[in-house]
Design a protein around this motif. Structure first.
Motif, mmCIF file in Angstrom:
data_model
loop_
_atom_site.group_PDB
_atom_site.id
_atom_site.type_symbol
_atom_site.label_atom_id
_atom_site.label_comp_id
_atom_site.label_asym_id
_atom_site.label_seq_id
_atom_site.Cartn_x
_atom_site.Cartn_y
_atom_site.Cartn_z
ATOM 1 N N MET A 1 0.840 -1.192 0.000
ATOM 2 C CA MET A 1 0.000 0.000 0.000
ATOM 3 C C MET A 1 0.876 1.242 0.000
ATOM 4 O O MET A 1 1.805 1.365 0.780
ATOM 5 C CB MET A 1 -0.918 0.011 1.227
ATOM 6 C CG MET A 1 -1.848 1.231 1.288
ATOM 7 S SD MET A 1 -3.063 1.113 2.630
ATOM 8 C CE MET A 1 -1.986 1.255 4.059
ATOM 9 N N ILE A 2 0.586 2.220 -0.899
ATOM 10 C CA ILE A 2 1.298 3.491 -0.969
ATOM 11 C C ILE A 2 0.362 4.589 -0.512
ATOM 12 O O ILE A 2 -0.763 4.705 -1.010
ATOM 13 C CB ILE A 2 1.770 3.770 -2.406
ATOM 14 C CG1 ILE A 2 2.638 2.621 -2.918
ATOM 15 C CG2 ILE A 2 2.508 5.090 -2.484
ATOM 16 C CD1 ILE A 2 2.984 2.739 -4.363
ATOM 17 N N THR A 3 0.768 5.367 0.429
ATOM 18 C CA THR A 3 -0.076 6.453 0.922
ATOM 19 C C THR A 3 0.663 7.765 0.791
ATOM 20 O O THR A 3 1.882 7.812 0.637
ATOM 21 C CB THR A 3 -0.456 6.236 2.404
ATOM 22 O OG1 THR A 3 0.743 6.219 3.185
ATOM 23 C CG2 THR A 3 -1.212 4.929 2.584
ATOM 24 N N GLY A 4 -0.071 8.873 0.843
ATOM 25 C CA GLY A 4 0.555 10.182 0.746
ATOM 26 C C GLY A 4 -0.302 11.226 1.407
ATOM 27 O O GLY A 4 -1.421 10.965 1.826
ATOM 28 N N ASP A 5 0.250 12.439 1.502
ATOM 29 C CA ASP A 5 -0.471 13.553 2.107
ATOM 30 C C ASP A 5 -0.912 14.523 1.022
ATOM 31 O O ASP A 5 -0.323 14.600 -0.055
ATOM 32 C CB ASP A 5 0.427 14.295 3.109
ATOM 33 C CG ASP A 5 0.852 13.403 4.257
ATOM 34 O OD1 ASP A 5 2.007 13.514 4.673
ATOM 35 O OD2 ASP A 5 0.016 12.591 4.697
ATOM 36 N N GLY A 6 -1.914 15.288 1.319
ATOM 37 C CA GLY A 6 -2.356 16.341 0.406
ATOM 38 C C GLY A 6 -2.770 15.772 -0.927
ATOM 39 O O GLY A 6 -3.645 14.917 -1.031
ATOM 40 N N GLY A 7 -2.121 16.221 -1.988
ATOM 41 C CA GLY A 7 -2.509 15.826 -3.330
ATOM 42 C C GLY A 7 -1.789 14.593 -3.835
ATOM 43 O O GLY A 7 -1.884 14.272 -5.009
ATOM 44 N N SER A 8 -1.023 13.909 -2.998
ATOM 45 C CA SER A 8 -0.281 12.740 -3.453
ATOM 46 C C SER A 8 -1.222 11.554 -3.674
ATOM 47 O O SER A 8 -2.325 11.497 -3.164
ATOM 48 C CB SER A 8 0.791 12.370 -2.439
ATOM 49 O OG SER A 8 0.217 12.064 -1.191
ATOM 50 N N VAL A 9 -0.769 10.608 -4.461
ATOM 51 C CA VAL A 9 -1.583 9.453 -4.846
ATOM 52 C C VAL A 9 -1.566 8.400 -3.745
ATOM 53 O O VAL A 9 -0.532 8.142 -3.130
ATOM 54 C CB VAL A 9 -1.042 8.843 -6.156
ATOM 55 C CG1 VAL A 9 -1.805 7.579 -6.505
ATOM 56 C CG2 VAL A 9 -1.137 9.861 -7.285
ATOM 57 N N ASP A 13 -4.083 -1.979 -2.353
ATOM 58 C CA ASP A 13 -4.055 -3.233 -3.100
ATOM 59 C C ASP A 13 -4.641 -4.337 -2.221
ATOM 60 O O ASP A 13 -4.084 -4.673 -1.183
ATOM 61 C CB ASP A 13 -2.610 -3.572 -3.479
ATOM 62 C CG ASP A 13 -2.534 -4.792 -4.393
ATOM 63 O OD1 ASP A 13 -3.555 -5.514 -4.493
ATOM 64 O OD2 ASP A 13 -1.477 -5.011 -4.987
ATOM 65 N N ARG A 14 -5.785 -4.870 -2.648
ATOM 66 C CA ARG A 14 -6.429 -5.946 -1.891
ATOM 67 C C ARG A 14 -6.384 -7.275 -2.630
ATOM 68 O O ARG A 14 -7.139 -8.193 -2.309
ATOM 69 C CB ARG A 14 -7.883 -5.571 -1.588
ATOM 70 C CG ARG A 14 -8.025 -4.440 -0.573
ATOM 71 C CD ARG A 14 -9.486 -4.169 -0.266
ATOM 72 N NE ARG A 14 -9.635 -3.186 0.789
ATOM 73 C CZ ARG A 14 -10.797 -2.674 1.189
ATOM 74 N NH1 ARG A 14 -11.916 -3.067 0.610
ATOM 75 N NH2 ARG A 14 -10.844 -1.777 2.160
ATOM 76 N N SER A 15 -5.566 -7.380 -3.612
ATOM 77 C CA SER A 15 -5.487 -8.630 -4.362
ATOM 78 C C SER A 15 -4.947 -9.743 -3.477
ATOM 79 O O SER A 15 -4.036 -9.543 -2.671
ATOM 80 C CB SER A 15 -4.583 -8.468 -5.584
ATOM 81 O OG SER A 15 -3.274 -8.143 -5.195
ATOM 82 N N ARG A 16 -5.542 -10.912 -3.622
ATOM 83 C CA ARG A 16 -5.120 -12.088 -2.856
ATOM 84 C C ARG A 16 -5.018 -13.259 -3.835
ATOM 85 O O ARG A 16 -6.008 -13.951 -4.096
ATOM 86 C CB ARG A 16 -6.118 -12.407 -1.739
ATOM 87 C CG ARG A 16 -6.259 -11.296 -0.700
ATOM 88 C CD ARG A 16 -7.233 -11.736 0.400
ATOM 89 N NE ARG A 16 -7.382 -10.720 1.432
ATOM 90 C CZ ARG A 16 -8.277 -9.749 1.410
ATOM 91 N NH1 ARG A 16 -9.121 -9.650 0.389
ATOM 92 N NH2 ARG A 16 -8.364 -8.872 2.393
ATOM 93 N N PRO A 17 -3.849 -13.483 -4.395
ATOM 94 C CA PRO A 17 -3.703 -14.544 -5.401
ATOM 95 C C PRO A 17 -4.182 -15.909 -4.925
ATOM 96 O O PRO A 17 -4.764 -16.666 -5.707
ATOM 97 C CB PRO A 17 -2.190 -14.543 -5.672
ATOM 98 C CG PRO A 17 -1.768 -13.134 -5.362
ATOM 99 C CD PRO A 17 -2.611 -12.714 -4.204
#
Length: 374
Positions: A1-9, A13-17
């Protein structure tokens, strides 16, 4: 999981192969079961010569030949595929269903096939034979005294065990592909192709969830067939008055004919595609069921008796109007499931049903065409 502040993307990801691999395996098992299964038979019913000469034919689609013994095998397969492909089931899910019996037998079969535990929430009045069939398929039965409590109890159990409530009464009409894909309507028309009336004048079914009537009614319209849909409903059920008055909030009483009729108009019942409804007395349903044993040489269940009684009324009307054509109804399940109930004279008498006048009416009609009931 990628998180950010303000306007960041932010990406989640919840994929479970592993779950997707199990899903693919489960769907393949169910589809393989379908490939191993032959279609059910369409039986020509032996009407008296006076009707045959008038060009009137009656057919029974024998759904008792499914591996789990009833029409509900189709529904259970569709419900499992629908739940699997919606991501509602994993290899750790307990499956819960509210049922009067036959759907639970079939769902227990599919649950065991893909390795999931299954619990059927059922009225305590369900026949012992059906309870035994569910248990034989590896399911567990959770009985409630008040039939109207099965919905809430199913939700409660599913929440308590982090399971999934299949809810056939809501999802029956949407889980089945009504456009085709080997559904029951497509099968009926394929089997009628070489008969003298390949497009029936009527298809007659009962309603439990409403899923079968929804599938057939939609298919008739999708294919442009003039065939009309008749629903036969037992006394006390909410479907008939709800349809008559165009009031889906109407309530009734718990049905005494297992498998059809409901104390409420279920979400899967689509009244706008039903052309006609017959309210059938319970005693007529049971009397017809018993008379069919002599005609067919085998026992059928009470919901079949309900539908066949409505068919006899329609046949009498066709004759009176000088019309010909074919009528198709369903042989929903075997009467062997009801040896200790609807085929037991003491059990029937305890419910206050007088079968005699209805049995005479059916016997006379199937002997020489005389219809003595109004």
């Amino acid at each position: 999981m990628i998180t950010g502040d303000g306007g960041s993307v932010a990406v989640v990801d919840r994929s479970r192969p592993a779950d997707r691999a199990w899903l693919a395996h489960a769907v393949r098992l169910i589809e393989a079961d379908l490939q191993r299964s032959a279609d059910t038979h369409l039986l020509r019913f032996p009407l008296p010569d006076c009707f045959a000469d008038a060009g009137i034919d009656l057919y029974l689609k024998d759904e008792s030949t499914h591996v789990t013994g009833s029409l509900k095998h189709r529904l259970a397969r569709s419900l499992f595929l629908y739940a699997l492909c919606n991501g509602w089931l994993t290899e750790r899910t307990t499956v819960i269903e509210s049922s009067s019996g036959s759907t639970a037998v079939s769902e227990a079969y599919f649950a065991r096939m893909i390795g999931l535990p299954f619990v059927a929430v059922m009225p305590a009045s369900t026949s012992p034979e059906k309870i035994a069939l569910i248990q034989a398929q590896g399911g567990r039965c959770h009985l409630v005294q008040d039939p109207s409590a099965i919905y809430a109890e199913s939700h409660r159990l599913a929440a308590a065990c982090d399971g999934h409530y299949m809810d056939q009464f809501t999802y029956a009409e949407r889980a089945t592909d009504w456009r085709g894909n080997n559904n029951i309507a497509e099968s009926i028309f394929a089997q009628l192709a070489l008969e003298r009336h390949p497009v029936p004048r009527w298809v007659v079914v009962g309603a439990g969830t409403g899923g079968t009537s929804a599938t057939i009614g939609r298919y008739l319209r999708y294919r442009g067939h003039p065939t009309q849909l008749c629903v036969a409903d037992p006394e006390g059920s909410a479907f008939f008055p709800g349809w008559r008055d165009d009031d889906p909030t109407r309530t009734g009483t718990p049905s005494r004919i297992e498998g059809i009729g409901r104390p409420r108009v279920e979400p899967s019942f689509i009244g706008s595609i039903v052309d006609r409804m017959h309210r059938v007395p319970d005693a007529a349903s049971v009397a017809t069921m018993r008379e069919l044993e002599t005609i067919l040489g085998r026992r059928v269940g009470p919901s079949t008796g309900t539908s066949v009684w409505a068919c006899l009324e329609l046949i009498n009307g066709l004759r009176d109007d000088g019309l010909d054509g074919s009528i198709v109804t369903l042989l929903c399940d075997s009467g062997d499931r009801y040896a200790g109930t609807y085929f037991d004279d003491d059990w029937v008498a305890a419910r206050g049903w007088d079968l005699a006048p209805y049995r005479v009416a059916v016997r006379d009609f199937l002997a020489d065409g005389r219809w003595t009931r109004s």
